[in-house]
Design a protein around this motif. Structure first.
Motif, PDB file in Angstrom:
ATOM      1  N   UNK A   1       0.851  -1.178   0.000  1.00 63.23           N
ATOM      2  CA  UNK A   1       0.000   0.000   0.000  1.00 63.23           C
ATOM      3  C   UNK A   1       0.891   1.235   0.000  1.00 63.23           C
ATOM      4  N   UNK A   2       0.698   2.099  -0.955  1.00 66.12           N
ATOM      5  CA  UNK A   2       1.516   3.290  -1.089  1.00 66.12           C
ATOM      6  C   UNK A   2       0.696   4.529  -0.744  1.00 66.12           C
ATOM      7  N   UNK A   3       1.008   5.119   0.409  1.00 65.86           N
ATOM      8  CA  UNK A   3       0.315   6.318   0.863  1.00 65.86           C
ATOM      9  C   UNK A   3       1.049   7.550   0.352  1.00 65.86           C
ATOM     10  N   UNK A   4       0.293   8.455  -0.262  1.00 67.57           N
ATOM     11  CA  UNK A   4       0.831   9.730  -0.717  1.00 67.57           C
ATOM     12  C   UNK A   4       0.082  10.831   0.021  1.00 67.57           C
ATOM     13  N   UNK A   5       0.828  11.775   0.589  1.00 70.21           N
ATOM     14  CA  UNK A   5       0.255  12.892   1.331  1.00 70.21           C
ATOM     15  C   UNK A   5       0.533  14.174   0.558  1.00 70.21           C
ATOM     16  N   UNK A   6      -0.530  14.911   0.265  1.00 69.35           N
ATOM     17  CA  UNK A   6      -0.407  16.193  -0.426  1.00 69.35           C
ATOM     18  C   UNK A   6      -0.766  17.275   0.575  1.00 69.35           C
ATOM     19  N   UNK A   7       0.163  18.198   0.800  1.00 71.16           N
ATOM     20  CA  UNK A   7      -0.061  19.335   1.702  1.00 71.16           C
ATOM     21  C   UNK A   7      -0.480  20.524   0.844  1.00 71.16           C
ATOM     22  N   UNK A   8      -1.727  20.953   0.999  1.00 68.24           N
ATOM     23  CA  UNK A   8      -2.248  22.089   0.228  1.00 68.24           C
ATOM     24  C   UNK A   8      -2.364  23.270   1.187  1.00 68.24           C
ATOM     25  N   UNK A   9      -1.387  24.171   1.125  1.00 62.44           N
ATOM     26  CA  UNK A   9      -1.362  25.355   1.991  1.00 62.44           C
ATOM     27  C   UNK A   9      -1.300  26.585   1.094  1.00 62.44           C
ATOM     28  N   UNK A  10      -2.450  26.897   0.492  1.00 63.80           N
ATOM     29  CA  UNK A  10      -2.453  27.927  -0.542  1.00 63.80           C
ATOM     30  C   UNK A  10      -3.866  28.450  -0.762  1.00 63.80           C
ATOM     31  N   UNK A  11      -3.961  29.600  -1.434  1.00 65.17           N
ATOM     32  CA  UNK A  11      -5.280  30.040  -1.894  1.00 65.17           C
ATOM     33  C   UNK A  11      -5.700  29.172  -3.081  1.00 65.17           C
ATOM     34  N   UNK A  12      -6.976  29.185  -3.377  1.00 68.38           N
ATOM     35  CA  UNK A  12      -7.499  28.406  -4.500  1.00 68.38           C
ATOM     36  C   UNK A  12      -7.577  29.322  -5.715  1.00 68.38           C
ATOM     37  N   UNK A  13      -6.707  29.064  -6.685  1.00 65.55           N
ATOM     38  CA  UNK A  13      -6.666  29.867  -7.907  1.00 65.55           C
ATOM     39  C   UNK A  13      -6.165  28.989  -9.055  1.00 65.55           C
ATOM     40  N   UNK A  14      -5.986  29.578 -10.206  1.00 64.74           N
ATOM     41  CA  UNK A  14      -5.559  28.841 -11.391  1.00 64.74           C
ATOM     42  C   UNK A  14      -4.243  28.097 -11.146  1.00 64.74           C
ATOM     43  N   UNK A  15      -3.283  28.785 -10.565  1.00 65.23           N
ATOM     44  CA  UNK A  15      -1.953  28.213 -10.349  1.00 65.23           C
ATOM     45  C   UNK A  15      -2.004  27.027  -9.389  1.00 65.23           C
ATOM     46  N   UNK A  16      -2.646  27.210  -8.229  1.00 62.79           N
ATOM     47  CA  UNK A  16      -2.660  26.141  -7.229  1.00 62.79           C
ATOM     48  C   UNK A  16      -3.577  24.991  -7.650  1.00 62.79           C
ATOM     49  N   UNK A  17      -4.602  25.289  -8.436  1.00 63.86           N
ATOM     50  CA  UNK A  17      -5.459  24.231  -8.993  1.00 63.86           C
ATOM     51  C   UNK A  17      -4.603  23.319  -9.872  1.00 63.86           C
ATOM     52  N   UNK A  18      -3.824  23.904 -10.744  1.00 64.20           N
ATOM     53  CA  UNK A  18      -2.940  23.124 -11.607  1.00 64.20           C
ATOM     54  C   UNK A  18      -1.914  22.331 -10.813  1.00 64.20           C
ATOM     55  N   UNK A  19      -1.366  22.945  -9.758  1.00 62.71           N
ATOM     56  CA  UNK A  19      -0.381  22.254  -8.920  1.00 62.71           C
ATOM     57  C   UNK A  19      -0.989  21.044  -8.212  1.00 62.71           C
ATOM     58  N   UNK A  20      -2.206  21.206  -7.690  1.00 65.23           N
ATOM     59  CA  UNK A  20      -2.842  20.094  -6.981  1.00 65.23           C
ATOM     60  C   UNK A  20      -3.173  18.952  -7.946  1.00 65.23           C
ATOM     61  N   UNK A  21      -3.691  19.281  -9.108  1.00 65.56           N
ATOM     62  CA  UNK A  21      -3.976  18.255 -10.115  1.00 65.56           C
ATOM     63  C   UNK A  21      -2.685  17.543 -10.514  1.00 65.56           C
ATOM     64  N   UNK A  22      -1.623  18.305 -10.696  1.00 64.14           N
ATOM     65  CA  UNK A  22      -0.324  17.733 -11.070  1.00 64.14           C
ATOM     66  C   UNK A  22       0.206  16.813  -9.971  1.00 64.14           C
ATOM     67  N   UNK A  23       0.145  17.250  -8.721  1.00 66.67           N
ATOM     68  CA  UNK A  23       0.651  16.442  -7.604  1.00 66.67           C
ATOM     69  C   UNK A  23      -0.118  15.132  -7.475  1.00 66.67           C
ATOM     70  N   UNK A  24      -1.437  15.201  -7.546  1.00 67.56           N
ATOM     71  CA  UNK A  24      -2.253  13.983  -7.435  1.00 67.56           C
ATOM     72  C   UNK A  24      -2.023  13.062  -8.630  1.00 67.56           C
ATOM     73  N   UNK A  25      -1.894  13.622  -9.818  1.00 68.42           N
ATOM     74  CA  UNK A  25      -1.646  12.817 -11.018  1.00 68.42           C
ATOM     75  C   UNK A  25      -0.301  12.109 -10.918  1.00 68.42           C
ATOM     76  N   UNK A  26       0.716  12.807 -10.439  1.00 69.41           N
ATOM     77  CA  UNK A  26       2.038  12.184 -10.276  1.00 69.41           C
ATOM     78  C   UNK A  26       2.000  11.117  -9.190  1.00 69.41           C
ATOM     79  N   UNK A  27       1.218  11.362  -8.131  1.00 68.75           N
ATOM     80  CA  UNK A  27       1.080  10.357  -7.077  1.00 68.75           C
ATOM     81  C   UNK A  27       0.483   9.070  -7.652  1.00 68.75           C
ATOM     82  N   UNK A  28      -0.533   9.220  -8.489  1.00 74.73           N
ATOM     83  CA  UNK A  28      -1.144   8.040  -9.117  1.00 74.73           C
ATOM     84  C   UNK A  28      -0.148   7.322 -10.021  1.00 74.73           C
TER      85      UNK A  28
END
Length: 183
Positions: A1-28
């Motif tokens: 089982x591979x646990x990935x933890x994403x720390x989202x400490x940011x406002x919600x905007x275009x840049x951070x939306x892309x970063x979160x999608x990228x981080x989760x996609x790379x985790x997968x």
């Protein structure tokens, strides 16, 4: 089982939306079997908050969201995407009326469009909160929170309102793969 933890400490905007999608996609891509999304945000733009909600609920692995200290405004929508939801004992959730910042002059048609968008965003927000907290012992009056009566909800109140499943400090796991989204 591979646990990935994403720390989202940011406002919600275009840049951070892309970063979160990228981080989760790379985790997968790296074989994540579960993602824990630890959130500390003062909120942000509705369109990106709803986009992230839809993205997170579409992931093929369980997503656990955790309130690190404050989840506000559109951050609540991202938070509610978790299949499991927890919060630190000393954390808060803030619900408040929507607002837009207008720059320059606005004609009648544009003002009507803005009002229509605000109404629709409020409708989506209400639907998500009601669906994700269905069966709560003490449901939030989300329409009141979004129109006239802002509300801060602490961890114990969040438990009663169905926002969280448990009050938990969520101890860090040394063997988890860590990602950070920050601006």
């Amino acid at each position: 089982m591979s646990l990935h933890v994403v720390h989202f400490t940011a406002p919600i905007n275009s840049h951070t939306c892309g970063q979160l999608i990228d981080s989760c996609s790379k985790a997968l891509q790296q074989g994540a079997s579960r993602i824990v999304l630890k959130i500390a945000t003062m909120g942000g733009e509705c369109s990106y908050g709803f986009s992230l909600y839809n993205f997170l609920i579409s992931l093929p692995v369980p997503v656990h969201t955790h309130n690190l200290g404050t989840v506000e405004s559109m951050g609540n929508i991202i938070f509610l995407a978790g299949q499991r939801r927890t919060a630190c004992a000393y954390s808060k959730f803030l619900f408040h009326p929507f607002h837009w910042t207008l720059n320059g002059s606005v004609d009648h048609a544009r003002m009507a469009e803005y009002a229509m968008s605000l109404d629709y965003d409020m409708h989506l927000y209400r639907r998500i909160v009601e669906e994700r907290t269905d069966g709560a012992r003490e449901p939030l009056d989300i329409v009141a929170c979004l129109t006239a009566s802002p509300r801060i909800v602490d961890a114990e109140q969040a438990l009663g309102a169905g926002l969280i499943d448990e009050v938990d400090c969520l101890t860090a796991q040394a063997d988890a793969v860590q990602w950070v989204v920050h601006s």
